[in-house]
Design a protein around this motif. Structure first.
Motif, PDB file in Angstrom:
ATOM      1  N   ASP A 166      -1.402  -2.478 -12.695  1.00 47.56           N
ATOM      2  CA  ASP A 166      -2.795  -2.928 -13.525  1.00 47.56           C
ATOM      3  C   ASP A 166      -3.582  -1.743 -13.651  1.00 47.56           C
ATOM      4  N   PRO A 177      -8.245  -1.623 -13.811  1.00 49.65           N
ATOM      5  CA  PRO A 177      -9.786  -1.941 -13.444  1.00 49.65           C
ATOM      6  C   PRO A 177      -9.866  -3.118 -14.556  1.00 49.65           C
ATOM      7  N   PRO A 178     -10.528  -4.255 -13.909  1.00 44.33           N
ATOM      8  CA  PRO A 178     -11.081  -4.441 -12.556  1.00 44.33           C
ATOM      9  C   PRO A 178     -10.486  -5.038 -11.542  1.00 44.33           C
ATOM     10  N   TYR A 179      -9.057  -5.202 -11.813  1.00 46.84           N
ATOM     11  CA  TYR A 179      -8.116  -5.698 -10.807  1.00 46.84           C
ATOM     12  C   TYR A 179      -8.706  -6.967 -10.305  1.00 46.84           C
ATOM     13  N   GLN A 180      -8.736  -7.706 -11.164  1.00 50.50           N
ATOM     14  CA  GLN A 180      -9.239  -9.136 -11.003  1.00 50.50           C
ATOM     15  C   GLN A 180      -8.789 -10.087 -12.334  1.00 50.50           C
ATOM     16  N   CYS A 217      -9.577 -11.633 -15.659  1.00 51.59           N
ATOM     17  CA  CYS A 217     -10.429 -11.187 -16.518  1.00 51.59           C
ATOM     18  C   CYS A 217      -9.776 -11.232 -17.987  1.00 51.59           C
ATOM     19  N   LYS A 268     -17.537  -3.521 -20.571  1.00 52.27           N
ATOM     20  CA  LYS A 268     -17.038  -2.625 -19.922  1.00 52.27           C
ATOM     21  C   LYS A 268     -16.340  -3.205 -18.735  1.00 52.27           C
ATOM     22  N   ASP A 269     -16.507  -4.561 -18.382  1.00 54.69           N
ATOM     23  CA  ASP A 269     -15.979  -5.131 -17.173  1.00 54.69           C
ATOM     24  C   ASP A 269     -14.867  -6.030 -17.567  1.00 54.69           C
ATOM     25  N   SER A 270     -14.694  -6.186 -18.989  1.00 56.84           N
ATOM     26  CA  SER A 270     -13.553  -7.015 -19.506  1.00 56.84           C
ATOM     27  C   SER A 270     -13.649  -8.360 -19.118  1.00 56.84           C
ATOM     28  N   ASN A 297      -9.594 -16.615 -10.121  1.00 59.94           N
ATOM     29  CA  ASN A 297      -9.267 -15.175  -9.441  1.00 59.94           C
ATOM     30  C   ASN A 297      -8.335 -15.154  -8.611  1.00 59.94           C
ATOM     31  N   TYR A 357      -5.190 -14.527  -9.850  1.00 53.64           N
ATOM     32  CA  TYR A 357      -4.742 -13.166 -10.001  1.00 53.64           C
ATOM     33  C   TYR A 357      -4.029 -12.586  -8.870  1.00 53.64           C
TER      34      TYR A 357
END
Length: 460
Positions: free
Chosen positions: A116, A118-121, A123, A137-139, A431, A434
């Motif tokens: 995967d 970032p941000p690995y959560q 999103c 930027k943080d999707s 989350n 995920y």
């Protein structure tokens, strides 16, 4: 078995040579006996049938490093949030979908495993969105300046109860937002609720949208910039869900059998029994036929995406065209679509639960009740030759948070665990899904590798 290919080498029988003085066979007699003995293939010996599989190309040493992705390009700033686009990133469309993979030196047959970025959560998925959709930027936030476009999250709900929020960043008389949940088949070039694969809520009046029709008000007085819409998705266990599908298939099989006895058809249809249908979900089987490909320096798994069916399309457009004449179909197509009993979506506005919920969601599991006799193949082989990618579960089926925007509308997904308005009861934040999905991908990667190693043994 869906993988592996064998050239069916023969096994020569071993016969001990005995000297002439013992009155036994000589080595010349042994060669004659060998020629007379029929050969037995390894497949016959192990009582298995090996189907061809496309073997992945071995990776290069430089591929082991962290995946390199195209650099996002800044496009615009809206209400203080900057949005980006990646031109060279593949997006899900035309019946295919993508996800990142990377080499795994421990895998000697499949060579690659899921990874995967970032941000690995939980999103917004950068792959599962319309090409025009811009992302923060943080999707977590999306917008775009054109007509209706949509994006889905990178995780979906298959069972259990999960909570998440949509924060409306920009919605007024010119810019609009719809929020909801949708399946894999839902169009990304339209708002959620456009077809039968998703349920969306309008910002203007808060009405539920389903197959492009207004159903009822789910959010009183609608919502606008600054509002937070919470979704509490409640689905029964997959075990219970699958049991209902089995009962549905059995009943439909009986109905279709009676129908085909009374009508003459140009094509005969194979009526799938419950026992045959179970072959697709035996032991919670997940079938993932994924091919590693390389594009712009990054490695991706290329997979078939689930496509729309005629039955579901007829809900949106119940019309059949005969030459130049279009006829509205009056029969009820919903009887051919199973629902998830006890499924429910409770909706909240700024922490206040609304009076109307969304219930009896359509099932996302395959039913396998309309298979033609000329496609009477083993289940896994049928998937390989099925452009619709139906009748199988690759662990992505389910309902996903879906965000739709119109002319600079903007919305943000909050998957938790910290919410603006926490749910009134203890449930999992999205989350957590995920985290579970990462474990599931790891688990099925290992099983796929074990299976591939076993099947590769037949090539010796």
């Amino acid at each position: 078995m869906r993988q592996g290919f064998s050239e069916e080498p023969s096994i020569e029988p071993q016969v001990q040579a005995i000297g002439d003085d013992g009155g036994g066979m000589t080595r010349r007699d042994e060669s004659h006996l060998t020629a007379q003995q029929p050969s037995i293939t390894i497949q016959e010996q192990h009582n298995v049938i090996i189907q061809p599989r496309l073997r992945p190309m071995p990776f290069k040493l430089q591929d082991i490093s962290q995946p390199s992705l195209p650099i996002p390009t800044e496009v615009c700033t809206l209400n203080g949030e900057t949005y980006y686009q990646v031109e060279d990133l593949p997006v899900n469309r035309r019946g295919f979908k993508y996800k990142l993979c990377r080499p795994n030196p421990l895998f000697t047959s499949n060579f690659y495993a899921t990874t995967d970025l970032p941000p690995y959560q939980a999103c917004i998925s950068l792959f599962d969105r319309a090409p025009a959709m811009l992302f923060s930027k943080d999707s977590m936030s999306v917008t775009q300046a054109k007509g209706w476009r949509s994006a889905r999250s990178n995780v979906g709900v298959r069972e259990g109860s999960y909570y998440f929020e949509f924060k409306i960043l920009n919605s007024d008389k010119n810019s609009h937002v719809r929020v909801g949940v949708a399946r894999r088949e839902a169009s990304l070039e339209a708002p959620v609720g456009y077809d039968a694969y998703g349920y969306g809520i309008r910002d203007v009046d808060g009405q539920l949208m389903f197959i492009s029709r207004r159903k009822n008000v789910c959010v009183e007085n609608g919502f606008t910039t600054g509002d937070v819409i919470g979704f509490l998705v409640q689905l029964p266990s997959l075990k219970e869900h699958k049991r209902e599908i089995e009962e549905f298939v059995e009943n439909k099989r009986a109905e279709m059998s009676m129908e085909h006895k009374s009508k003459k058809r140009k094509h005969k249809w194979k009526q799938i029994s419950v026992e045959e249908n179970e072959m697709f979900i035996a032991h919670d089987n997940i079938v993932r036929d994924q091919i590693p490909t390389k594009s712009k320096g990054a490695l991706y798994y290329d997979q078939y995406e689930y496509t729309r069916t005629k039955t579901m399309d007829h809900l949106l457009n119940p019309i059949t065209v005969f030459g130049e004449k279009a006829v509205i179909e009056m029969d009820d197509k919903t009887k051919n679509i199973p629902v998830i009993t006890n499924s429910k979506i409770r909706v909240f506005k700024n922490g206040i639960e609304q009076d109307t919920c969304i219930d009896n969601l359509y099932s996302f599991l395959p039913t396998n009740i309309e298979t033609r006799e000329d496609l009477n193949l083993e289940p896994n082989v049928q998937q390989l030759q099925n452009p619709g990618y139906r009748n199988t579960d690759d662990n992505t089926l389910g309902y996903y948070p879906m965000l739709s925007t119109f002319q600079n509308g903007a919305v943000r997904l909050n998957a938790g665990p910290e919410f603006d308005f926490p749910p009134p009861e203890t449930v999992k934040p999205l989350n957590d899904r995920y985290e579970e999905q990462v474990i599931e991908e790891w688990y099925w990667d290992i099983l796929d590798e074990v299976e591939a190693q076993y099947l590769d043994n037949f090539d010796d």
